[in-house]
Design a protein around this motif. Structure first.
Motif, PDB file in Angstrom:
ATOM      1  N   ARG A  74     -77.797  55.826  73.683  1.00 37.69           N
ATOM      2  CA  ARG A  74     -76.639  56.694  73.953  1.00 37.69           C
ATOM      3  C   ARG A  74     -75.483  55.888  74.533  1.00 37.69           C
ATOM      4  NH1 ARG A  74     -79.235  59.348  70.650  1.00 37.69           N
ATOM      5  NH2 ARG A  74     -80.075  61.423  71.113  1.00 37.69           N
ATOM      6  N   ARG A  75     -75.774  54.948  75.425  1.00 36.07           N
ATOM      7  CA  ARG A  75     -74.707  54.116  75.984  1.00 36.07           C
ATOM      8  C   ARG A  75     -74.136  53.185  74.913  1.00 36.07           C
ATOM      9  NH1 ARG A  75     -75.549  52.594  82.273  1.00 36.07           N
ATOM     10  NH2 ARG A  75     -76.575  54.519  82.975  1.00 36.07           N
ATOM     11  N   ALA A  76     -74.994  52.669  74.045  1.00 35.63           N
ATOM     12  CA  ALA A  76     -74.533  51.750  73.002  1.00 35.63           C
ATOM     13  C   ALA A  76     -73.554  52.435  72.053  1.00 35.63           C
ATOM     14  CB  ALA A  76     -75.727  51.194  72.226  1.00 35.63           C
ATOM     15  N   ARG A  77     -73.718  53.720  71.834  1.00 31.93           N
ATOM     16  CA  ARG A  77     -72.784  54.453  70.970  1.00 31.93           C
ATOM     17  C   ARG A  77     -71.361  54.396  71.507  1.00 31.93           C
ATOM     18  NH1 ARG A  77     -75.923  60.135  69.427  1.00 31.93           N
ATOM     19  NH2 ARG A  77     -77.164  59.281  67.706  1.00 31.93           N
ATOM     20  N   ARG A  78     -71.236  54.284  72.817  1.00 32.33           N
ATOM     21  CA  ARG A  78     -69.912  54.272  73.442  1.00 32.33           C
ATOM     22  C   ARG A  78     -69.363  52.855  73.613  1.00 32.33           C
ATOM     23  NH1 ARG A  78     -72.920  57.905  76.672  1.00 32.33           N
ATOM     24  NH2 ARG A  78     -72.959  56.460  78.442  1.00 32.33           N
ATOM     25  N   MET A  79     -70.127  51.852  73.250  1.00 31.42           N
ATOM     26  CA  MET A  79     -69.691  50.468  73.397  1.00 31.42           C
ATOM     27  C   MET A  79     -69.052  49.980  72.107  1.00 31.42           C
ATOM     28  SD  MET A  79     -72.919  48.903  75.558  1.00 31.42           S
ATOM     29  CE  MET A  79     -73.269  49.512  77.220  1.00 31.42           C
ATOM     30  N   ASP A  80     -68.034  49.155  72.256  1.00 33.84           N
ATOM     31  CA  ASP A  80     -67.263  48.706  71.094  1.00 33.84           C
ATOM     32  C   ASP A  80     -67.823  47.460  70.431  1.00 33.84           C
ATOM     33  OD1 ASP A  80     -65.353  50.759  71.396  1.00 33.84           O
ATOM     34  OD2 ASP A  80     -64.248  49.580  72.879  1.00 33.84           O
ATOM     35  N   THR A  81     -68.543  46.624  71.171  1.00 35.20           N
ATOM     36  CA  THR A  81     -68.957  45.330  70.624  1.00 35.20           C
ATOM     37  C   THR A  81     -70.453  45.100  70.792  1.00 35.20           C
ATOM     38  OG1 THR A  81     -68.629  44.101  72.694  1.00 35.20           O
ATOM     39  CG2 THR A  81     -66.704  44.372  71.254  1.00 35.20           C
ATOM     40  N   LEU A  82     -70.963  44.250  69.933  1.00 35.74           N
ATOM     41  CA  LEU A  82     -72.356  43.816  70.057  1.00 35.74           C
ATOM     42  C   LEU A  82     -72.586  43.132  71.392  1.00 35.74           C
ATOM     43  CD1 LEU A  82     -75.191  43.087  68.951  1.00 35.74           C
ATOM     44  CD2 LEU A  82     -74.136  41.070  67.891  1.00 35.74           C
ATOM     45  N   GLU A  83     -71.612  42.366  71.856  1.00 33.60           N
ATOM     46  CA  GLU A  83     -71.783  41.611  73.101  1.00 33.60           C
ATOM     47  C   GLU A  83     -71.987  42.524  74.305  1.00 33.60           C
ATOM     48  OE1 GLU A  83     -70.819  39.049  70.091  1.00 33.60           O
ATOM     49  OE2 GLU A  83     -69.576  40.768  70.690  1.00 33.60           O
ATOM     50  N   GLU A  84     -71.311  43.669  74.333  1.00 34.40           N
ATOM     51  CA  GLU A  84     -71.550  44.626  75.410  1.00 34.40           C
ATOM     52  C   GLU A  84     -73.005  45.095  75.409  1.00 34.40           C
ATOM     53  OE1 GLU A  84     -68.116  47.586  76.196  1.00 34.40           O
ATOM     54  OE2 GLU A  84     -67.878  46.967  74.108  1.00 34.40           O
ATOM     55  N   VAL A  85     -73.528  45.349  74.213  1.00 34.87           N
ATOM     56  CA  VAL A  85     -74.908  45.827  74.108  1.00 34.87           C
ATOM     57  C   VAL A  85     -75.886  44.707  74.474  1.00 34.87           C
ATOM     58  CG1 VAL A  85     -76.644  46.814  72.573  1.00 34.87           C
ATOM     59  CG2 VAL A  85     -74.254  47.547  72.392  1.00 34.87           C
ATOM     60  N   LEU A  86     -75.601  43.480  74.073  1.00 37.10           N
ATOM     61  CA  LEU A  86     -76.472  42.356  74.446  1.00 37.10           C
ATOM     62  C   LEU A  86     -76.478  42.142  75.956  1.00 37.10           C
ATOM     63  CD1 LEU A  86     -75.556  39.865  71.582  1.00 37.10           C
ATOM     64  CD2 LEU A  86     -77.771  40.988  71.907  1.00 37.10           C
ATOM     65  N   ASP A  87     -75.351  42.326  76.605  1.00 36.48           N
ATOM     66  CA  ASP A  87     -75.325  42.253  78.071  1.00 36.48           C
ATOM     67  C   ASP A  87     -76.220  43.343  78.671  1.00 36.48           C
ATOM     68  OD1 ASP A  87     -73.635  40.070  78.165  1.00 36.48           O
ATOM     69  OD2 ASP A  87     -71.828  41.227  78.566  1.00 36.48           O
ATOM     70  N   ASP A 117     -75.720  37.052  88.135  1.00 38.03           N
ATOM     71  CA  ASP A 117     -76.747  36.740  87.135  1.00 38.03           C
ATOM     72  C   ASP A 117     -76.513  37.425  85.790  1.00 38.03           C
ATOM     73  OD1 ASP A 117     -78.180  35.121  88.898  1.00 38.03           O
ATOM     74  OD2 ASP A 117     -79.237  36.843  89.744  1.00 38.03           O
ATOM     75  N   GLU A 118     -75.364  38.091  85.621  1.00 35.47           N
ATOM     76  CA  GLU A 118     -75.058  38.729  84.342  1.00 35.47           C
ATOM     77  C   GLU A 118     -75.046  37.705  83.207  1.00 35.47           C
ATOM     78  OE1 GLU A 118     -74.244  41.818  83.164  1.00 35.47           O
ATOM     79  OE2 GLU A 118     -74.673  42.844  85.043  1.00 35.47           O
ATOM     80  N   LEU A 119     -75.429  38.140  82.020  1.00 37.09           N
ATOM     81  CA  LEU A 119     -75.332  37.288  80.850  1.00 37.09           C
ATOM     82  C   LEU A 119     -73.868  36.990  80.525  1.00 37.09           C
ATOM     83  CD1 LEU A 119     -76.788  35.835  78.530  1.00 37.09           C
ATOM     84  CD2 LEU A 119     -76.762  37.994  77.265  1.00 37.09           C
ATOM     85  N   GLY A 120     -73.025  38.012  80.604  1.00 39.87           N
ATOM     86  CA  GLY A 120     -71.585  37.805  80.507  1.00 39.87           C
ATOM     87  C   GLY A 120     -71.023  37.561  79.125  1.00 39.87           C
ATOM     88  N   LEU A 121     -71.731  37.947  78.089  1.00 42.77           N
ATOM     89  CA  LEU A 121     -71.210  37.730  76.733  1.00 42.77           C
ATOM     90  C   LEU A 121     -69.953  38.548  76.469  1.00 42.77           C
ATOM     91  CD1 LEU A 121     -74.432  37.625  74.530  1.00 42.77           C
ATOM     92  CD2 LEU A 121     -72.836  35.761  74.937  1.00 42.77           C
TER      93      LEU A 121
END
Length: 356
Positions: free
Chosen positions: A272-285, A340-344
């Protein structure tokens, strides 16, 4: 660069990466991810490489996912959990934004990390032998490697259904889901690979891709899937499946109920959160935050033990029911990791990929 587990070949203007662990259905380990990343980085600026081809050795499939047995043993040995996902997720992002065409031959088994390796590529080829899926809820984990990015964008609730139940699909299903682009007969793959050495990716694939894709089995199930998975609450979804008049829905209910309750609730929230994200990098984080915390939770080690180590197929989940996984617990897994975030998603990313 060449290792026993990753073979690198050049033919004409083609750079070919071959996963070479056929006995393990080419399951990914740390050294393979490092070798793939290094080859992609080198070829990105090599004018002699026009197209990259990604395939798997052996007859069983492209890639069965990450080497979870190795990860399990690292956990048991007390290794730093942060090392497991960072390199893989950076590779997934690199593939999705690669400046040259990447043709992924998704023949045979393509699961978990195999999806991350192939379904973010620019040219994704499936066959009549393809089986795709994200089986992570079966082992107390979540569909990572950007799987929630892909599944959240599938038609209707098909991605939710597969993500929660650890279900699989065919090559035709993969095209419907948005995980693949072209359907090629497996017997034609060697000729396709040869054609890519001399012709641009689009032109070479067009010679072999079927103009009519076989029917998708998942498409026929859309009515009950969209209705039962429309909720944002896992208990409501389970009740809707159990109360459905469709036999396949009740089978899905049994599958969902057998999975890690923590994983099911986290997967639903992640989708559900991924649906609101614009980029793959947000989801990978997001995947990284969840992955780090799940490695420290009991269900991942227990799921791997039950499915792969002891193979008793009888995991003892903690907590054991969906009702015991409260909202506060779910929210805690998504909390930021600070330094410690991945930060992509915050890093400056290169320009998007191009097609031939």
């Amino acid at each position: 660069m060449d290792t026993n587990e990753i073979l690198l070949q050049r033919a004409g203007r083609l750079g070919h990466i071959i996963l070479n662990r056929p006995k393990a259905i080419n399951a990914l380990n740390d050294s393979m991810i490092a070798a793939i990343t290094a080859a992609l980085q080198e070829w990105a600026t090599d004018d002699g490489v026009e197209t990259v081809l990604l395939s798997g050795a052996g007859e069983r499939g492209l890639c069965a996912g990450g080497d979870i047995v190795a990860i399990y043993r690292h956990i048991q040995a007390g290794a730093d959990k942060e090392v497991f996902w960072e390199d893989e997720y950076r590779m997934n992002s690199l593939i999705s934004r690669y400046p040259k065409p990447i043709v992924a031959l998704m023949d045979g088994v393509v699961l978990g990390g195999g999806i991350g390796l192939s379904a973010h590529a620019s040219h994704r080829v499936v066959t009549e032998r393809t089986t795709v899926g994200m089986p992570e809820t079966r082992i107390g984990f979540i569909p990572d490697v950007g799987g929630c990015f892909l599944y959240s964008r599938a038609p209707g609730e098909l991605g939710t259904h597969l993500g929660l139940t650890a279900g699989t699909g065919t090559g035709a299903d993969a095209i419907l889901l948005g995980l693949a682009d072209y359907f090629v007969d497996s017997a034609d793959l060697p000729e396709l690979a040869a054609a890519l050495a001399d012709a641009p990716a689009d032109e070479a694939i067009a010679r072999f891709a079927r103009k009519e894709v076989p029917a998708s089995g998942l498409e026929k199930e859309r009515l009950w899937i969209d209705a039962c998975y429309a909720y944002d609450d896992a208990e409501e979804i389970l009740a809707a499946l159990q109360e459905s008049g469709e036999p396949n829905a009740r089978e899905a209910a049994a599958e969902l109920a057998a999975k890690s309750p923590t994983s099911v609730k986290l997967t639903l929230e992640a989708l559900r959160r991924a649906r609101r994200m614009d980029t793959l990098e947000e989801v990978l984080d997001q995947d990284y935050r969840l992955g780090i915390r799940l490695l420290a939770a009991p269900d991942f080690a227990e799921g791997v033990r039950a499915q792969v180590i002891d193979k008793d197929r009888n995991p003892k989940w903690k907590p054991a029911t969906l009702a015991e996984v409260d909202r506060g617990t779910v929210e805690s897994y998504f909390a930021g990791l600070g330094e410690d975030e991945l930060g992509l998603s915050s890093a400056q990313m290169p320009a998007g990929r191009t097609k031939a």
